[in-house]
Motif scaffolding. Structure first.
Motif, mmCIF file in Angstrom:
data_model
loop_
_atom_site.group_PDB
_atom_site.id
_atom_site.type_symbol
_atom_site.label_atom_id
_atom_site.label_comp_id
_atom_site.label_asym_id
_atom_site.label_seq_id
_atom_site.Cartn_x
_atom_site.Cartn_y
_atom_site.Cartn_z
ATOM 1 N N GLU A 1 0.839 -1.204 0.000
ATOM 2 C CA GLU A 1 0.000 0.000 0.000
ATOM 3 C C GLU A 1 0.873 1.252 0.000
ATOM 4 N N PHE A 2 1.881 1.248 0.856
ATOM 5 C CA PHE A 2 2.787 2.399 0.934
ATOM 6 C C PHE A 2 3.508 2.616 -0.391
ATOM 7 N N ASN B 1 4.311 5.679 -5.318
ATOM 8 C CA ASN B 1 4.839 5.413 -6.672
ATOM 9 C C ASN B 1 6.242 4.823 -6.658
ATOM 10 N N ARG B 2 6.499 3.916 -5.704
ATOM 11 C CA ARG B 2 7.815 3.280 -5.617
ATOM 12 C C ARG B 2 7.712 1.774 -5.858
ATOM 13 N N LEU B 3 6.683 1.372 -6.584
ATOM 14 C CA LEU B 3 6.453 -0.052 -6.797
ATOM 15 C C LEU B 3 7.563 -0.716 -7.605
ATOM 16 N N THR B 4 8.189 0.045 -8.519
ATOM 17 C CA THR B 4 9.212 -0.554 -9.380
ATOM 18 C C THR B 4 10.420 -1.037 -8.581
ATOM 19 N N THR C 1 -4.160 -11.945 -1.779
ATOM 20 C CA THR C 1 -5.531 -11.432 -1.869
ATOM 21 C C THR C 1 -5.721 -10.220 -0.972
ATOM 22 N N LEU C 2 -5.194 -10.285 0.242
ATOM 23 C CA LEU C 2 -5.353 -9.170 1.179
ATOM 24 C C LEU C 2 -4.641 -7.924 0.656
ATOM 25 N N ILE D 1 -9.112 -1.269 -3.455
ATOM 26 C CA ILE D 1 -10.017 -0.349 -2.746
ATOM 27 C C ILE D 1 -9.436 1.053 -2.724
ATOM 28 N N LYS D 2 -8.115 1.151 -2.521
ATOM 29 C CA LYS D 2 -7.463 2.471 -2.526
ATOM 30 C C LYS D 2 -7.600 3.154 -3.885
ATOM 31 N N LYS D 3 -7.717 2.353 -4.943
ATOM 32 C CA LYS D 3 -7.873 2.919 -6.282
ATOM 33 C C LYS D 3 -9.343 2.999 -6.698
#
Length: 443
Positions: free
Chosen positions: A176-177, A182-185, A267-268, A275-277
């Protein structure tokens, strides 16, 4: 009576007693040692009772407590702090033994600090659970010795504390963080270029300066005799369902965690990001029948509902009934949705038995079938084959590995999306696929 219940002889006491016994034996040949032996025995007795007095004169010589959170995170490192406070006016030596839940299979917990007068000693240790459910901690046992080290006094604290182990909420918070910052990469999540519109049609209106000329509706313009444009609004609240197979194929463990628990953790984390999106997240679990149905929603409290449901999900030894799943999804999921189906296929034959039902589901929904690489086979594939047995094992491993790839091709040839993933990379790959669909406007 209570004193002797919590009194334990220190190993040094037995060392002294052994010396005295040897001295008595030798005194049969050297008579002067007989008096020395008696003197040593009397001295040991005096010190023994002095040690009892020092350690037991205070009712609460030490205070201690362990701190357990409301819940533990499955497959993650969970900290357990312990605090010890001395009420003695002299330096003491401690043996701290915490009785851990049987699920950890750890029976060698021991800390042996020295604690000065009226000081505190604080430390923490980590545990990693690999099963959901209730974990019961036993006694926090602390054995206290004085500088004489003749006896030890046992203190017991916090008997039978219980903590519940839930699906990995630490992993959920991490993703989530990263998604919000925007640090998923940095963690292997792809940065996907936005393609097309993630919009849905709202109305036709008159063209005004600033409108996108690409949205001009030429048919409406011809009828009205003036420029007309299509107006769109952002798509929001798309239903997204995580469907988890809880049959026997999901019992297989990798790195101490069952495939089911990998699916639950993913899944969690995935539901939280959806939901955040502003999408709606739902949950279905099934085997011979559908066990859990949670309708898709994006309410603030909905993630807790999903979390509580996932806490109680368990595998069984039956084969999953995909025909029943198809009938249930057709009846329950009325709107076209993104369906993430967590299951496992080891052979092409097992896929073909269910393929008709998967195709039927994909007619109504955007279906993604998620199944797992056998990482143990990957280890065999990387071995240098130097003898006949190793060659045989490697050949069989290559056959199974190739069959997994054939399953992906078969699904894609039928218009069904597929994710073949290592168990530890499941969450990353699921979120990647979701973000890809969002960027392409598929949902």
């Amino acid at each position: 009576m209570n004193i002797f219940k919590n009194l334990y002889l220190h190993e040094r006491f037995f060392n002294y007693l052994s010396i005295i016994a040897i001295t008595f034996l030798v005194s049969f040949w050297v008579s002067i040692l007989y008096s020395i032996a008696w003197l040593m025995l009397i001295s040991l007795t005096i010190v023994f009772f002095m040690d009892i007095y020092l350690l037991f004169r205070k009712k609460n010589g030490i205070n201690a407590h362990r701190i357990l959170g409301n819940k533990f995170s499955n497959s993650d490192e969970n900290k357990v702090p312990i605090f010890v406070e001395s009420n003695y006016n002299f330096t003491i030596e401690l043996k701290i033994i915490d009785e851990l839940p049987y699920q950890f299979q750890k029976r060698d917990f021991l800390k042996e600090p020295t604690l000065e007068a009226f000081k505190t000693y604080n430390f923490e240790y980590s545990v990693i659970p690999f099963e959901r459910g209730e974990y019961k901690f036993g006694n926090l046992n602390i054995y206290v010795s004085s500088f004489f080290k003749i006896i030890s006094r046992r203190y017991k604290f916090q008997q039978n504390q219980m903590v519940a182990v839930y699906p990995s909420y630490l992993q959920m918070r991490k993703y989530e963080f990263l998604a919000m910052s925007n640090r998923l990469t940095e963690f292997g999540l792809k940065k996907i270029r936005k393609i097309g519109h993630t919009l849905e049609f709202e109305q036709i209106k008159n063209y005004v300066n600033g409108d996108d000329v690409r949205t001009i509706n030429w048919k409406a313009t011809a009828k009205k005799g003036q420029l007309m444009v299509n107006q769109f609004q952002d798509e929001k609240s798309q239903p997204i369902y995580s469907i988890i197979d809880v049959g026997r194929v999901m019992k297989m463990p990798f790195e101490e965690l069952k495939l089911l628990d990998y699916a639950i953790n993913a899944t969690l984390a995935f539901s939280n990001i959806a939901i955040k999106k502003n999408d709606k997240a739902g949950l279905i679990t099934f085997s011979k029948k559908v066990d859990t149905i949670i309708a898709a929603s994006n309410k603030k409290t909905h993630l807790n509902t999903i979390n509580e449901a996932l806490y109680n999900v368990n595998t069984n030894f039956t084969d999953a009934d995909f025909g029943y799943l198809y009938a249930m999804t057709k009846r329950v999921i009325k709107q076209r949705s993104l369906v993430m189906l967590y299951t496992n296929f080891e052979h092409m034959s097992s896929l073909k038995r269910q393929l008709a039902y998967l195709q039927a589901i994909s007619k109504y929904h955007l279906l993604v079938v998620i199944f797992f690489e056998n990482t143990e086979l990957q280890n065999l594939l990387n071995v240098n084959a130097e003898d006949l047995q190793t060659i045989y094992h490697k050949t069989i491993a290559e056959k199974f590995d190739y069959e997994k790839k054939l399953i992906v091709k078969e699904l894609e040839s039928r218009g069904i999306y597929a994710i073949l993933t290592k168990p530890k990379n499941l969450t990353i790959n699921v979120i990647n696929k979701y973000l890809e669909f969002k960027s392409k406007g598929f949902i």
